[in-house]
Write a protein that holds these residues in place. Sequence first.
Motif, mmCIF file in Angstrom:
data_model
loop_
_atom_site.group_PDB
_atom_site.id
_atom_site.type_symbol
_atom_site.label_atom_id
_atom_site.label_comp_id
_atom_site.label_asym_id
_atom_site.label_seq_id
_atom_site.Cartn_x
_atom_site.Cartn_y
_atom_site.Cartn_z
ATOM 1 N N LYS A 64 78.871 42.445 17.137
ATOM 2 C CA LYS A 64 79.079 41.269 17.986
ATOM 3 C C LYS A 64 79.103 41.675 19.458
ATOM 4 O O LYS A 64 79.788 42.604 19.851
ATOM 5 C CB LYS A 64 80.401 40.591 17.611
ATOM 6 C CG LYS A 64 80.618 39.265 18.259
ATOM 7 C CD LYS A 64 80.042 38.183 17.411
ATOM 8 C CE LYS A 64 80.515 36.834 17.933
ATOM 9 N NZ LYS A 64 79.483 35.859 17.863
ATOM 10 N N GLY A 65 78.284 40.997 20.267
ATOM 11 C CA GLY A 65 78.250 41.240 21.702
ATOM 12 C C GLY A 65 77.358 42.386 22.143
ATOM 13 O O GLY A 65 77.285 42.700 23.331
ATOM 14 N N LYS A 68 71.435 40.594 22.443
ATOM 15 C CA LYS A 68 71.181 39.202 22.807
ATOM 16 C C LYS A 68 69.698 38.902 22.675
ATOM 17 O O LYS A 68 68.859 39.764 22.914
ATOM 18 C CB LYS A 68 71.582 38.932 24.264
ATOM 19 C CG LYS A 68 73.040 38.720 24.461
ATOM 20 C CD LYS A 68 73.308 38.221 25.859
ATOM 21 C CE LYS A 68 74.784 37.925 26.029
ATOM 22 N NZ LYS A 68 75.063 37.448 27.376
ATOM 23 N N LEU A 70 67.095 36.434 24.443
ATOM 24 C CA LEU A 70 67.013 35.622 25.650
ATOM 25 C C LEU A 70 65.823 34.679 25.594
ATOM 26 O O LEU A 70 64.758 35.032 25.094
ATOM 27 C CB LEU A 70 66.902 36.523 26.880
ATOM 28 C CG LEU A 70 68.054 37.503 27.086
ATOM 29 C CD1 LEU A 70 67.782 38.390 28.291
ATOM 30 C CD2 LEU A 70 69.375 36.782 27.238
ATOM 31 N N SER A 81 70.152 30.123 18.090
ATOM 32 C CA SER A 81 71.598 30.161 17.847
ATOM 33 C C SER A 81 71.910 30.070 16.356
ATOM 34 O O SER A 81 72.969 30.511 15.915
ATOM 35 C CB SER A 81 72.292 29.021 18.592
ATOM 36 O OG SER A 81 72.173 29.209 19.977
ATOM 37 N N GLU A 84 72.788 33.487 14.659
ATOM 38 C CA GLU A 84 73.901 34.311 15.139
ATOM 39 C C GLU A 84 74.873 34.717 14.032
ATOM 40 O O GLU A 84 75.279 35.878 13.959
ATOM 41 C CB GLU A 84 74.658 33.594 16.259
ATOM 42 C CG GLU A 84 75.711 34.471 16.900
ATOM 43 C CD GLU A 84 76.347 33.860 18.137
ATOM 44 O OE1 GLU A 84 77.294 34.464 18.636
ATOM 45 O OE2 GLU A 84 75.896 32.789 18.596
ATOM 46 N N VAL A 89 73.526 38.451 16.525
ATOM 47 C CA VAL A 89 72.787 38.386 17.784
ATOM 48 C C VAL A 89 73.062 37.051 18.467
ATOM 49 O O VAL A 89 72.857 35.993 17.884
ATOM 50 C CB VAL A 89 71.266 38.549 17.547
ATOM 51 C CG1 VAL A 89 70.495 38.392 18.847
ATOM 52 C CG2 VAL A 89 70.972 39.890 16.903
ATOM 53 N N GLU A 90 73.537 37.118 19.703
ATOM 54 C CA GLU A 90 73.815 35.920 20.490
ATOM 55 C C GLU A 90 72.556 35.495 21.225
ATOM 56 O O GLU A 90 71.835 36.331 21.768
ATOM 57 C CB GLU A 90 74.912 36.233 21.504
ATOM 58 C CG GLU A 90 75.271 35.089 22.405
ATOM 59 C CD GLU A 90 76.273 35.484 23.481
ATOM 60 O OE1 GLU A 90 76.441 34.699 24.428
ATOM 61 O OE2 GLU A 90 76.873 36.575 23.396
ATOM 62 N N ALA A 91 72.273 34.215 21.243
ATOM 63 C CA ALA A 91 71.146 33.675 22.008
ATOM 64 C C ALA A 91 71.677 33.121 23.322
ATOM 65 O O ALA A 91 72.770 32.552 23.371
ATOM 66 C CB ALA A 91 70.452 32.571 21.217
ATOM 67 N N ASP A 92 70.923 33.323 24.403
ATOM 68 C CA ASP A 92 71.342 32.814 25.706
ATOM 69 C C ASP A 92 70.116 32.624 26.581
ATOM 70 O O ASP A 92 69.029 33.115 26.272
ATOM 71 C CB ASP A 92 72.315 33.791 26.372
ATOM 72 C CG ASP A 92 73.275 33.106 27.332
ATOM 73 O OD1 ASP A 92 73.086 31.912 27.650
ATOM 74 O OD2 ASP A 92 74.237 33.766 27.765
ATOM 75 N N GLU A 97 71.795 35.334 31.894
ATOM 76 C CA GLU A 97 71.931 36.794 31.829
ATOM 77 C C GLU A 97 71.658 37.416 33.201
ATOM 78 O O GLU A 97 72.349 38.340 33.623
ATOM 79 C CB GLU A 97 70.983 37.367 30.775
ATOM 80 C CG GLU A 97 71.259 38.792 30.415
ATOM 81 C CD GLU A 97 72.593 39.023 29.733
ATOM 82 O OE1 GLU A 97 73.068 40.174 29.778
ATOM 83 O OE2 GLU A 97 73.174 38.092 29.163
#
Length: 125
Positions: A64-65, A68, A70, A81, A84, A89-92, A97
């Motif tokens: 976690k963290g 990412k 992007l 998302s 996740e 994996v975090e989407a942003d 970023e």
Amino acid sequence: KTHDAQKTASTLMGTEVPLNDRCCGEAGTFAVSRPDIASQVRFRKEEEYNKGLEELTGEPTAEKGKVKMLTSCPACLQGLSRYEDDTGVEADYIVIEMANHLLGDGWQEQFIERAQAGGIEKVLL
């Protein structure tokens, strides 16, 4: 959209950022109007997503963290998302970023404070 996203992200991160191809299947009303096709598109994206994660980390899931995905597309952010919980994996948004790296922690709060204390003189879209 005038700059190469992979090159921009690699420069931002200071290391090569791999490209993860394929559509996420969320575009507009695609998932609603043609769920049969959208499901297949999502399935292919998930395969590509998992393959990229394995190549990047050597593991089927990320801590976690630590990883990412992007994007600059609101529909893609929603679609990405969805992975996740299974992948870690975090989407942003790439612009978020960039702001985190260029402006540092607390930039969002500072922006809101400045906007509330006199507004913003210029806005570009």
